[in-house]
Design an enzyme around this catalytic site. Structure first.
Site, PDB file in Angstrom:
ATOM      1  N   ARG A  63      39.103  40.674  -7.474  1.00 13.32           N
ATOM      2  CA  ARG A  63      39.553  40.081  -6.200  1.00 13.32           C
ATOM      3  C   ARG A  63      41.068  40.243  -6.002  1.00 13.32           C
ATOM      4  NH1 ARG A  63      36.811  34.312  -5.524  1.00 13.32           N
ATOM      5  NH2 ARG A  63      37.596  34.597  -3.399  1.00 13.32           N
ATOM      6  N   SER A  69      43.720  31.280   4.894  1.00 12.58           N
ATOM      7  CA  SER A  69      43.370  30.999   3.501  1.00 12.58           C
ATOM      8  C   SER A  69      44.033  29.724   3.001  1.00 12.58           C
ATOM      9  CB  SER A  69      43.783  32.172   2.606  1.00 12.58           C
ATOM     10  OG  SER A  69      43.677  31.770   1.242  1.00 12.58           O
ATOM     11  N   ASP A  83      32.654  29.142   3.601  1.00 14.59           N
ATOM     12  CA  ASP A  83      31.746  29.286   2.460  1.00 14.59           C
ATOM     13  C   ASP A  83      30.275  29.111   2.854  1.00 14.59           C
ATOM     14  OD1 ASP A  83      33.819  29.783   0.704  1.00 14.59           O
ATOM     15  OD2 ASP A  83      34.105  27.664   0.223  1.00 14.59           O
ATOM     16  N   ARG A 135      27.068  31.148  -4.268  1.00 12.44           N
ATOM     17  CA  ARG A 135      26.545  30.821  -2.934  1.00 12.44           C
ATOM     18  C   ARG A 135      25.513  31.849  -2.463  1.00 12.44           C
ATOM     19  NH1 ARG A 135      29.516  26.442  -2.294  1.00 12.44           N
ATOM     20  NH2 ARG A 135      31.752  26.563  -2.650  1.00 12.44           N
TER      21      ARG A 135
HETATM   22  C1  S3P Z   1      39.134  27.137  -1.006  1.00  6.90           C
HETATM   23  C2  S3P Z   1      39.487  27.955   0.027  1.00  6.90           C
HETATM   24  C3  S3P Z   1      38.616  29.012   0.559  1.00  6.90           C
HETATM   25  C4  S3P Z   1      37.174  28.860   0.096  1.00  6.90           C
HETATM   26  C5  S3P Z   1      37.084  28.531  -1.369  1.00  6.90           C
HETATM   27  C6  S3P Z   1      37.810  27.235  -1.658  1.00  6.90           C
HETATM   28  C7  S3P Z   1      40.083  26.108  -1.479  1.00  6.90           C
HETATM   29  O1  S3P Z   1      39.092  30.269   0.096  1.00  6.90           O
HETATM   30  O2  S3P Z   1      36.440  30.025   0.379  1.00  6.90           O
HETATM   31  O3  S3P Z   1      35.749  28.410  -1.774  1.00  6.90           O
HETATM   32  O4  S3P Z   1      39.670  25.193  -2.212  1.00  6.90           O
HETATM   33  O5  S3P Z   1      41.264  26.196  -1.096  1.00  6.90           O
HETATM   34  P1  S3P Z   1      40.222  31.105   0.889  1.00  6.90           P
HETATM   35  O6  S3P Z   1      41.512  30.409   0.735  1.00  6.90           O
HETATM   36  O7  S3P Z   1      40.222  32.456   0.224  1.00  6.90           O
HETATM   37  O8  S3P Z   1      39.741  31.156   2.309  1.00  6.90           O
END
Ligand code: S3P
Length: 450
Positions: free
Chosen positions: A129, A174, A327, A403
């Site tokens: 990632r 994000s 998610d 998921r």
């Molecule tokens: C999260 C942010 C999201 C989400 C992840 C949890 C967090 O990711 O998909 O499961 O706890 O800040 P992104 O920041 O990549 O959107």
């Protein structure tokens, strides 16, 4: 391929009505943050209802490695004796964050403004990632990073010895990036400003305020402007973690597609930055209601009741809602298969860089089970033919993604033929009690090698 030990193949078959109360585990996002901010406070933070999934347990281990005393008292009760902002020790060993993007990205931010060096790794999914979204902003504070080609883990971060505060506009929606910058800003002098054009989950901001940091959010034409004053003394807290809406999504969606179901999912965190799925389901005509709405520990909470909903229609999900249900698109695509017409999901490019490429993983599995799916770089469309027209019968790949694994198990509960999964082991990262909880409601899930 599995980064979680022996693969666990599973099958989920059409079942009778799902009935009962589904006590889903604590919120994953809030659990990570409780441990990290607890480790950065001075004194003992008590946490009730911590999610004890692999992702969060890896963060607990990491906080120990940075010098905090983290104790599991049993029954979801944990304490963290923090070392204070700027008090992290240099870990003696490599920090393994397993499958967790949230864990590694938040911790990288939190250590980036301390004069220490740490090396991070994860499983096959996490190591593929993108991390430039974190290494770019932490470089502005003065941190250095040395990763594999393409800013992938394993990666070493050399924290800034003399950090400077930054003003940073987050380039993609994000919460992980926003949170990493705020956590880095904690040990920089002066004010760190983070601007996000689209609102994402705000648990970090809420929790920082709870721990006594000076933090404000202004809503301007530029977006949300979050200003944090650096080098506070964080005061330890008692935190009760609400139950995770992203986990609640699975029993809720299962109840909507299994004939005769009526399931109550109590104490669910319904922070508006997380509740987009439930709004979308209601627009589709789902029989879903909020009961007993209240506020607990600064977060809105309610009991959700979901009943079988044979008349759901496809909808177009507004792109502006994407961050609040990011998610939940995999399980929404399953519900869409049981609705009538097209469910159109646009503005969801971020789904391609989650634990797996979630559009690709779901589109491939749904097509194999007889569902029409079209997709492009940042959109996908699922065409449903109503509740009794989901063929099923195929084996799907989970791609080390919890998921994706759970979504296909939900598909099997309503489809005409059983749906199988190559590997259900990733489920423990976020929802370790998924199988017994769903089985107690009436689901027919079995492990194929037992
Ligand atoms: C999260 C942010 C999201 C989400 C992840 C949890 C967090 O990711 O998909 O499961 O706890 O800040 P992104 O920041 O990549 O959107």
């Amino acid at each position: 391929m599995s980064g979680h030990g022996t693969p666990i193949p599973m099958t989920s078959a059409k079942c009778g009505p799902l009935k009962g109360v589904a006590e889903v585990p604590g919120d994953k996002s809030i659990s990570h943050r409780s441990l990290i901010l607890g480790a950065m406070a001075v004194g003992e933070t008590c946490i009730f209802g911590l999610l004890e999934g692999d992702d969060v347990l890896d963060t607990a281990k990491a906080m120990r490695a940075f010098g905090a005393e983290v104790t599991d008292h049993g029954g979801g009760e944990w304490s963290v004796y923090g070392v204070g902002v700027g008090g992290f020790a240099e870990p003696e060993n490599i920090i393994d964050c397993g499958n967790s993007g949230t864990g590694v990205r938040l911790i990288m931010g939190a250590m980036a403004t301390s004069p220490i060096t740490a090396t991070f790794t994860g499983d096959t999914s996490l190591n593929s990632r993108p991390m430039a979204r974190i290494t770019d902003p932490i470089a502005l504070f003065g941190a250095q990073s040395f990763g594999r080609k393409g800013d992938r883990l394993p990666m070493t971060i050399v924290g800034a010895a003399d950090p400077v505060p930054v003003k940073y506009t987050v380039p993609m929606p994000s919460a992980q990036v926003k949170s990493a910058v705020l956590l880095a800003g904690l040990n920089a002098p002066g004010q760190t400003v983070v601007i996000e054009r689209e609102a994402t989950r705000d648990h970090t901001e809420r929790m920082l305020a709870g721990f006594g940091a000076e933090i404000t959010t202004e809503h301007t034409d530029e977006g949300h402007v979050i200003t944090l004053t650096g080098q506070p003394e964080l005061k330890p807290q008692t935190i009760t973690v609400p139950r995770d809406p992203s986990s609640a999504a699975f029993p809720v969606c299962a109840a909507l597609i299994v004939q005769g179901s009526d399931v109550l999912v109590p104490n669910i965190g319904l922070n508006p930055t997380r509740a987009g799925l439930f709004t979308t389901l209601q627009e589709m005509g789902a029989n879903l209601s909020y009961e007993n709405e209240r506020t607990e520990g600064g977060e809105p909470v309610a009991d959700l009741r979901a009943r079988y909903s044979p008349d759901m229609q496809g909808v177009e999900v507004p792109p502006a809602r994407a961050a609040s249900m990011i998610d939940e698109y995999p399980v929404l695509s399953v519900v869409a298969a049981f609705a009538k017409g097209e469910t159109i999901m646009r503005g969801v490019k971020e789904l391609r860089v989650k634990e797996s490429d979630r559009i690709e993983a779901m589109a491939t599995g749904l097509r194999a089970n007889g569902i029409e799916v079209k997709d492009g770089p940042d959109w996908w469309i699922v065409t449903g033919n109503g509740p009794d027209n989901v063929p099923g019968g195929a084996t799907c790949a989970s791609h080390l993604d919890h998921r994706i694994a759970m979504s296909f198990m939900i598909l099997g509960m309503g489809a005409q033929n059983p749906v199988s999964l190559d590997d259900g082991s990733p489920i423990t990262t976020s929802f370790p009690i998924f199988e017994p909880l769903m089985t107690a409601l009436g689901a027919k899930i079995r492990r194929n090698n037992h």
